[in-house]
Scaffold this active site. Sequence first.
Site, PDB file in Angstrom:
ATOM      1  CG  ASP A 109       7.204   1.141 -15.047  1.00  0.00           C
ATOM      2  OD1 ASP A 109       7.306   2.341 -15.309  1.00  0.00           O
ATOM      3  OD2 ASP A 109       6.335   0.682 -14.286  1.00  0.00           O
TER       4      ASP A 109
ATOM      5  CD  GLU B 116       4.252   6.881 -13.718  1.00  0.00           C
ATOM      6  OE1 GLU B 116       3.115   6.682 -14.131  1.00  0.00           O
ATOM      7  OE2 GLU B 116       4.879   5.991 -13.102  1.00  0.00           O
ATOM      8  CD  GLU B 117       5.919   3.608 -11.129  1.00  0.00           C
ATOM      9  OE1 GLU B 117       4.692   3.609 -10.958  1.00  0.00           O
ATOM     10  OE2 GLU B 117       6.492   2.909 -11.984  1.00  0.00           O
TER      11      GLU B 117
ATOM     12  CG  ASP C  21       5.862   4.821 -18.244  1.00  0.00           C
ATOM     13  OD1 ASP C  21       6.464   3.778 -17.940  1.00  0.00           O
ATOM     14  OD2 ASP C  21       5.319   5.567 -17.396  1.00  0.00           O
TER      15      ASP C  21
ATOM     16  CG  HIS D 285       8.561   7.244 -14.701  1.00  0.00           C
ATOM     17  ND1 HIS D 285       8.820   6.241 -13.795  1.00  0.00           N
ATOM     18  CD2 HIS D 285       7.651   6.727 -15.567  1.00  0.00           C
ATOM     19  CE1 HIS D 285       8.098   5.171 -14.106  1.00  0.00           C
ATOM     20  NE2 HIS D 285       7.377   5.437 -15.174  1.00  0.00           N
TER      21      HIS D 285
ATOM     22  CG  ASP E 299       9.416   7.638 -10.178  1.00  0.00           C
ATOM     23  OD1 ASP E 299       9.333   7.872 -11.403  1.00  0.00           O
ATOM     24  OD2 ASP E 299       8.407   7.557  -9.445  1.00  0.00           O
TER      25      ASP E 299
ATOM     26  CB  THR F  62      -5.760 -15.669  21.255  1.00  0.00           C
ATOM     27  OG1 THR F  62      -4.911 -15.744  22.405  1.00  0.00           O
ATOM     28  CG2 THR F  62      -5.910 -17.037  20.630  1.00  0.00           C
TER      29      THR F  62
ATOM     30  CG  HIS G  68      -6.613 -12.693  26.229  1.00  0.00           C
ATOM     31  ND1 HIS G  68      -7.655 -13.528  25.888  1.00  0.00           N
ATOM     32  CD2 HIS G  68      -5.591 -13.500  26.614  1.00  0.00           C
ATOM     33  CE1 HIS G  68      -7.289 -14.790  26.068  1.00  0.00           C
ATOM     34  NE2 HIS G  68      -6.026 -14.800  26.509  1.00  0.00           N
TER      35      HIS G  68
ATOM     36  NE  ARG H 276      -4.797   1.005 -11.786  1.00  0.00           N
ATOM     37  CZ  ARG H 276      -3.536   1.360 -11.921  1.00  0.00           C
ATOM     38  NH1 ARG H 276      -3.200   2.361 -12.709  1.00  0.00           N
ATOM     39  NH2 ARG H 276      -2.592   0.754 -11.256  1.00  0.00           N
TER      40      ARG H 276
END
Length: 456
Positions: free
Chosen positions: A119, A152-153, A179, A86, A88, A314, A212, A327
């Site tokens: 990468d 890919e990313e 990769d 890749h 990208d 605030t 507020h 994952r």
Amino acid sequence: MTDIKTYIAENQSRFLDELFGLIRIPSVSPRPENKPFMKIAAGYISELLLKAGVDHSQVYETPGNPVVYGEKITDKTKPTVLVYGHYDVMPADPLDLWTSPPFEPEIRDNRIYARGANDDKGQMFMHIKAFEYLAKSKKLNCNVKFMIEGEEEVGSAGLKDFCTKNRELLASDIIIVSDTTMATEDTPSITNGLRGICSFEVEVTGPDRDLHSGHYGGAVMNPVNALSKIIAGLTDHQQKITIPGFYDDVEIISDIEREELKKAPFHIEKFKKSIKIPDVYGETGFTVLERIGMRPALDVNGIWGGYSGEGTKTIIPSKAFAKITIRLVPDQDPDKIAALFEKHIKNTAPAGIKVDVKYLHGGKAYVSPIESKGFVSASLAYEKTFGKKPIPIRSGGSIPIISDFESILGVKSVLMGFGLESDAIHSPNENFRIEYLHKGIETITWFYHYFAGVNS
Ligand code: BES
Ligand code: ZN
């Protein structure tokens, strides 16, 4: 014609010039404003392929970023190798932590420093140069096809579409990919497993404007507080993910595999020191390598909302956001997990706010057999250049399209990575050792040699 080592030595400055030209193109796929650079990077690679000796090359438009294709068919009776990579890259932020600018490659201590140095521009480039050597020296004993993508990313949606529409064009016996990362600098390894992934953005909305916190504090649910509660509840005291049904399909690690993994080189003190953490952390009952390579994990990649400038303000912010990735491990289905995640977030959201979950993309985990011709050829090739038999490793990272290659194209991949953890991919000061760039080129040429069936 000279041997590969001599060829690399004689051409190394040209190789660096060509790679630097590619790195200078800021092809950052998650950033819409970098879109014009994707086409420029694709065109640059297509030119590199033509110069390296492919018969023809074409840049294919997709609904996302373009895919570069190129091929050299030497003899239809010979095996066909499909190279995937890749062009990208991830965003380079935080920019102020880079020693040299991320898109102006610089060599320091025999390493190339730049976003994409490893990468995956650097690693993908090795394949073009290995091919160039074989083609120019008339040693190419396989047919070669290149397929280099620009998403890919961000989940590879365009490439998935391209593969579905071009099964015949992409027909091959093996897919080779660089990769991934090696176990340590002196432990050559081939990745035989990748984790899957699900990516989300969560948006919490409270009052229709920032309020507020004196006027309203204590009587109105604060979206940042609410989001923090939701996230805190996603894992329990043993670092198990609390989403009901989440572990239903998780592959059980066999005792044999656990024993095998214990043989991999890993030093906990070195690990902690390498990233300057006081201690490791993770799911109870599993080692660090098991947690990374074989167990799921949930991480907040970014969280924002309210006031974060100097001093105090605030307020009760109107909105809060988080980017979350999970994952996955073999047998977990990203779409099923995404549905469970969304349902769970809605169920656990405190009263007084609205929560929206956007499922950005997902990909399945991948496991490759280590007895296959592709893996064995790669293993022989590493042994030839590194002087040591490589070990198989399960990586914690993800390349979502790899499992799609298997289901769409019916072809397995061999993950011949030459990165190191210290290469800092996705981090400031990403780098790639020139020695490993050269070793990678050398190893890939040997892969072709062994894969074509010459066993000397
Ligand atoms: N090169 C990595 C994948 C990788 C990283 C494999 C470390 C092995 C070890 C790849 O470019 C990547 O970063 N993939 C993303 C995919 C995601 C954004 C869909 C990842 O793993 O975060
Ligand atoms: Zn990456």
